[in-house]
Write a protein that holds these residues in place. Sequence first.
Motif, PDB file in Angstrom:
ATOM      1  N   GLU A  37       0.826  -1.215   0.000  1.00  0.00           N
ATOM      2  CA  GLU A  37       0.000   0.000   0.000  1.00  0.00           C
ATOM      3  C   GLU A  37       0.861   1.265   0.000  1.00  0.00           C
ATOM      4  OE1 GLU A  37      -3.612   2.045   2.573  1.00  0.00           O
ATOM      5  OE2 GLU A  37      -2.862   0.078   3.142  1.00  0.00           O
ATOM      6  N   GLN A  38       1.894   1.295   0.841  1.00  0.00           N
ATOM      7  CA  GLN A  38       2.764   2.468   0.912  1.00  0.00           C
ATOM      8  C   GLN A  38       3.546   2.665  -0.396  1.00  0.00           C
ATOM      9  OE1 GLN A  38       2.526   4.660   3.421  1.00  0.00           O
ATOM     10  NE2 GLN A  38       0.938   3.257   4.129  1.00  0.00           N
ATOM     11  N   THR A  39       3.988   1.576  -0.995  1.00  0.00           N
ATOM     12  CA  THR A  39       4.737   1.671  -2.253  1.00  0.00           C
ATOM     13  C   THR A  39       3.829   2.152  -3.379  1.00  0.00           C
ATOM     14  OG1 THR A  39       6.169  -0.113  -1.504  1.00  0.00           O
ATOM     15  CG2 THR A  39       6.238   0.412  -3.834  1.00  0.00           C
ATOM     16  N   ALA A  79      10.351   2.672  -7.634  1.00  0.00           N
ATOM     17  CA  ALA A  79       9.109   2.367  -6.906  1.00  0.00           C
ATOM     18  C   ALA A  79       8.322   1.268  -7.623  1.00  0.00           C
ATOM     19  CB  ALA A  79       8.257   3.630  -6.760  1.00  0.00           C
ATOM     20  N   CYS A  80       8.328   1.299  -8.951  1.00  0.00           N
ATOM     21  CA  CYS A  80       7.658   0.242  -9.720  1.00  0.00           C
ATOM     22  C   CYS A  80       8.345  -1.101  -9.501  1.00  0.00           C
ATOM     23  CB  CYS A  80       7.645   0.585 -11.208  1.00  0.00           C
ATOM     24  SG  CYS A  80       6.553   1.955 -11.624  1.00  0.00           S
ATOM     25  N   ARG A  81       9.659  -1.100  -9.456  1.00  0.00           N
ATOM     26  CA  ARG A  81      10.404  -2.344  -9.201  1.00  0.00           C
ATOM     27  C   ARG A  81      10.076  -2.893  -7.818  1.00  0.00           C
ATOM     28  NH1 ARG A  81      15.549   0.237 -11.794  1.00  0.00           N
ATOM     29  NH2 ARG A  81      15.367  -0.562 -13.915  1.00  0.00           N
ATOM     30  N   GLN A  82       9.990  -2.009  -6.838  1.00  0.00           N
ATOM     31  CA  GLN A  82       9.654  -2.450  -5.486  1.00  0.00           C
ATOM     32  C   GLN A  82       8.239  -3.021  -5.434  1.00  0.00           C
ATOM     33  OE1 GLN A  82      10.437   0.960  -3.040  1.00  0.00           O
ATOM     34  NE2 GLN A  82      12.656   0.676  -3.142  1.00  0.00           N
ATOM     35  N   THR A  83       7.326  -2.404  -6.177  1.00  0.00           N
ATOM     36  CA  THR A  83       5.961  -2.928  -6.247  1.00  0.00           C
ATOM     37  C   THR A  83       5.963  -4.327  -6.835  1.00  0.00           C
ATOM     38  OG1 THR A  83       5.104  -0.686  -6.536  1.00  0.00           O
ATOM     39  CG2 THR A  83       3.641  -2.480  -7.142  1.00  0.00           C
ATOM     40  N   ARG A  84       6.752  -4.530  -7.858  1.00  0.00           N
ATOM     41  CA  ARG A  84       6.847  -5.862  -8.487  1.00  0.00           C
ATOM     42  C   ARG A  84       7.391  -6.888  -7.496  1.00  0.00           C
ATOM     43  NH1 ARG A  84       6.755 -10.452 -10.198  1.00  0.00           N
ATOM     44  NH2 ARG A  84       7.434 -11.110 -12.234  1.00  0.00           N
ATOM     45  N   ALA A  85       8.397  -6.507  -6.733  1.00  0.00           N
ATOM     46  CA  ALA A  85       8.971  -7.421  -5.740  1.00  0.00           C
ATOM     47  C   ALA A  85       7.937  -7.780  -4.677  1.00  0.00           C
ATOM     48  CB  ALA A  85      10.201  -6.796  -5.103  1.00  0.00           C
ATOM     49  N   LEU A  86       7.125  -6.815  -4.290  1.00  0.00           N
ATOM     50  CA  LEU A  86       6.103  -7.081  -3.282  1.00  0.00           C
ATOM     51  C   LEU A  86       4.993  -7.974  -3.825  1.00  0.00           C
ATOM     52  CD1 LEU A  86       5.989  -3.573  -1.626  1.00  0.00           C
ATOM     53  CD2 LEU A  86       6.648  -5.716  -0.510  1.00  0.00           C
TER      54      LEU A  86
END
Length: 100
Positions: free
Chosen positions: A27-29, A63-70
Amino acid sequence: MSEPTVDLSAIRGDWNYHARYVTNALEQTLKRTQKLWKALKAKSTMAGEVPMDDTLMEEFVEACRQTRALTDDVVLLQETKPAKSTKSSGQGARKRKARR
């Protein structure tokens, strides 16, 4: 890509703890991604185009990469979700009697 199954019980907390953690992180990402996208659109010099060579774009991509990891973590949680435990009706009755 046959990765070994992760035993979440070996990690601090339980499955619900990890599910809440991933949900909050996702949610935060997503909020940060939306904020960065809006900032990129505000810096646009032409309609329908955002600046591609800006440090803001680098932050957005990260931020998009972090969303993908999550989202990978969400899939892992789906695969490792424990079955709901079913208690026999006798246990609940004994606990109620013990409280009286």
